[in-house]
Design a protein around this motif. Structure first.
Motif, mmCIF file in Angstrom:
data_model
loop_
_atom_site.group_PDB
_atom_site.id
_atom_site.type_symbol
_atom_site.label_atom_id
_atom_site.label_comp_id
_atom_site.label_asym_id
_atom_site.label_seq_id
_atom_site.Cartn_x
_atom_site.Cartn_y
_atom_site.Cartn_z
ATOM 1 N N LEU A 186 -17.629 -13.520 -21.497
ATOM 2 C CA LEU A 186 -16.882 -12.761 -20.501
ATOM 3 C C LEU A 186 -17.446 -11.352 -20.342
ATOM 4 O O LEU A 186 -17.626 -10.864 -19.219
ATOM 5 N N GLY A 187 -17.739 -10.694 -21.455
ATOM 6 C CA GLY A 187 -18.297 -9.357 -21.386
ATOM 7 C C GLY A 187 -19.653 -9.342 -20.701
ATOM 8 O O GLY A 187 -19.961 -8.426 -19.931
ATOM 9 N N PHE A 188 -20.455 -10.365 -20.971
ATOM 10 C CA PHE A 188 -21.766 -10.461 -20.329
ATOM 11 C C PHE A 188 -21.613 -10.617 -18.816
ATOM 12 O O PHE A 188 -22.319 -9.970 -18.035
ATOM 13 N N ILE A 189 -20.695 -11.471 -18.398
ATOM 14 C CA ILE A 189 -20.475 -11.687 -16.968
ATOM 15 C C ILE A 189 -20.025 -10.400 -16.293
ATOM 16 O O ILE A 189 -20.536 -10.024 -15.222
ATOM 17 N N GLN A 190 -19.095 -9.709 -16.888
ATOM 18 C CA GLN A 190 -18.595 -8.471 -16.301
ATOM 19 C C GLN A 190 -19.692 -7.415 -16.197
ATOM 20 O O GLN A 190 -19.708 -6.618 -15.259
ATOM 21 N N ALA A 191 -20.637 -7.414 -17.146
ATOM 22 C CA ALA A 191 -21.687 -6.396 -17.160
ATOM 23 C C ALA A 191 -22.816 -6.686 -16.176
ATOM 24 O O ALA A 191 -23.494 -5.754 -15.729
ATOM 25 N N ILE A 209 -15.526 -19.339 -14.691
ATOM 26 C CA ILE A 209 -14.450 -20.034 -13.973
ATOM 27 C C ILE A 209 -13.123 -19.316 -14.182
ATOM 28 O O ILE A 209 -12.364 -19.084 -13.240
ATOM 29 N N GLY A 210 -12.851 -18.949 -15.424
ATOM 30 C CA GLY A 210 -11.593 -18.269 -15.725
ATOM 31 C C GLY A 210 -11.464 -16.936 -15.019
ATOM 32 O O GLY A 210 -10.428 -16.636 -14.406
ATOM 33 N N ILE A 211 -12.502 -16.108 -15.083
ATOM 34 C CA ILE A 211 -12.425 -14.778 -14.476
ATOM 35 C C ILE A 211 -12.410 -14.870 -12.953
ATOM 36 O O ILE A 211 -11.728 -14.092 -12.274
ATOM 37 N N ASN A 212 -13.128 -15.846 -12.393
ATOM 38 C CA ASN A 212 -13.116 -16.023 -10.937
ATOM 39 C C ASN A 212 -11.780 -16.575 -10.444
ATOM 40 O O ASN A 212 -11.281 -16.168 -9.392
ATOM 41 N N ALA A 213 -11.206 -17.492 -11.193
ATOM 42 C CA ALA A 213 -9.880 -18.008 -10.822
ATOM 43 C C ALA A 213 -8.859 -16.884 -10.816
ATOM 44 O O ALA A 213 -8.024 -16.782 -9.903
ATOM 45 N N ALA A 214 -8.916 -16.017 -11.823
ATOM 46 C CA ALA A 214 -7.980 -14.886 -11.889
ATOM 47 C C ALA A 214 -8.187 -13.941 -10.709
ATOM 48 O O ALA A 214 -7.217 -13.435 -10.122
ATOM 49 N N ALA A 215 -9.445 -13.700 -10.343
ATOM 50 C CA ALA A 215 -9.737 -12.788 -9.236
ATOM 51 C C ALA A 215 -9.200 -13.309 -7.908
ATOM 52 O O ALA A 215 -8.954 -12.529 -6.983
ATOM 53 N N ASN A 216 -9.015 -14.631 -7.824
ATOM 54 C CA ASN A 216 -8.518 -15.236 -6.588
ATOM 55 C C ASN A 216 -7.054 -15.666 -6.682
ATOM 56 O O ASN A 216 -6.552 -16.350 -5.789
ATOM 57 N N LEU A 229 -18.236 -8.613 -8.101
ATOM 58 C CA LEU A 229 -17.261 -9.455 -7.404
ATOM 59 C C LEU A 229 -17.501 -9.317 -5.904
ATOM 60 O O LEU A 229 -17.311 -8.246 -5.326
ATOM 61 N N LEU A 230 -17.933 -10.415 -5.271
ATOM 62 C CA LEU A 230 -18.295 -10.391 -3.853
ATOM 63 C C LEU A 230 -17.729 -11.616 -3.145
ATOM 64 O O LEU A 230 -17.549 -12.677 -3.760
ATOM 65 N N PRO A 231 -17.453 -11.508 -1.835
ATOM 66 C CA PRO A 231 -17.005 -12.683 -1.088
ATOM 67 C C PRO A 231 -18.123 -13.712 -0.959
ATOM 68 O O PRO A 231 -19.297 -13.364 -0.850
#
Length: 219
Positions: A8-13, A116-123, A17-19
């Motif tokens: 998760l930290g790697f993804i965030q770094a 998947i988890g972080i993207n689901a939360a963002a949406n 977040l883009l359409p």
């Protein structure tokens, strides 16, 4: 650049977040257009402990399948859905947005499961989507609808996935596939439901627009 212990930290770094170009209702954490992650060699990826980052991009087949589901919500509404090799979770999110009762989003890559988890939360659909790292091939998941996008790029994988999906279709599941016509797509078993001109990254697909299709598997 070394991957941290937590994906998760790697993804965030390393993403923004883009359409999604062809499904702008959905936002994903994706790599920059320069695709620094993707252009690393296999040896470099192994050095930092990172599998090929399929989860960091919105691939053509996934964009097409997501668009189809968003525009034809009745396909997923109220149904139990499995999104196979979910990657970023794009198609799973589209199914949840279309009113799916539940969505299992499977991927073997732990970075994809985190994405998947972080993207689901963002949406706003985290409650509907369950990311899993289980290998579903050969299993019979409890689902009404099985979705698969961009999975027919290697011969052995394509053969295994085709056999599994065909078995699920024979058991009464609806199987929808998103694909821009990759080499090992089992065309003889497919009915084309829709065709889209999907914007993609030239660095990834060797094109800026990819004709992509949504297929229904039949016996």
């Amino acid at each position: 650049m070394r991957a941290p212990d937590d994906p998760l930290g790697f993804i965030q770094a390393h993403t923004r977040l883009l359409p999604v170009p062809y499904a702008p209702e959905i936002q994903l954490h994706v790599a920059d257009e320069a695709t620094e992650l993707w252009q690393k060699t296999e040896e470099e990826l192994q050095e930092i402990g990172l599998p090929p980052p399929f989860w960091a991009f919105a691939w053509a087949g996934g964009q097409a399948l997501a668009r189809y589901i968003l525009d034809n919500a009745q396909v997923a509404n109220g149904r139990r859905v499995v999104d196979f090799a979910s990657g970023s979770g794009l198609v799973a999110i589209a199914a949840a947005r279309a009113g799916a009762q539940s969505v299992v989003a499977s991927d073997l890559d732990p970075f994809a499961v985190a994405a998947i988890g972080i993207n689901a939360a963002a949406n706003g659909v985290a409650a509907q989507i369950r990311p899993v790292s289980t290998d579903l091939l050969g299993t019979a998941p409890e689902a009404d609808l099985v979705l698969a996008a961009d999975v027919f790029y290697e011969r052995d994988l394509a053969e295994a996935v085709t056999a599994w999906l065909t078995n699920l279709q024979a058991r009464g599941r609806t199987v929808l596939i998103g694909d821009p016509g990759r080499t090992y797509l089992p065309r003889a078993r497919l009915e084309c439901l829709a065709t889209y001109a999907v914007p993609v990254s030239r660095a990834l697909e060797d094109a800026e627009i990819k004709q992509s299709h949504v297929w229904r598997l039949h016996g």
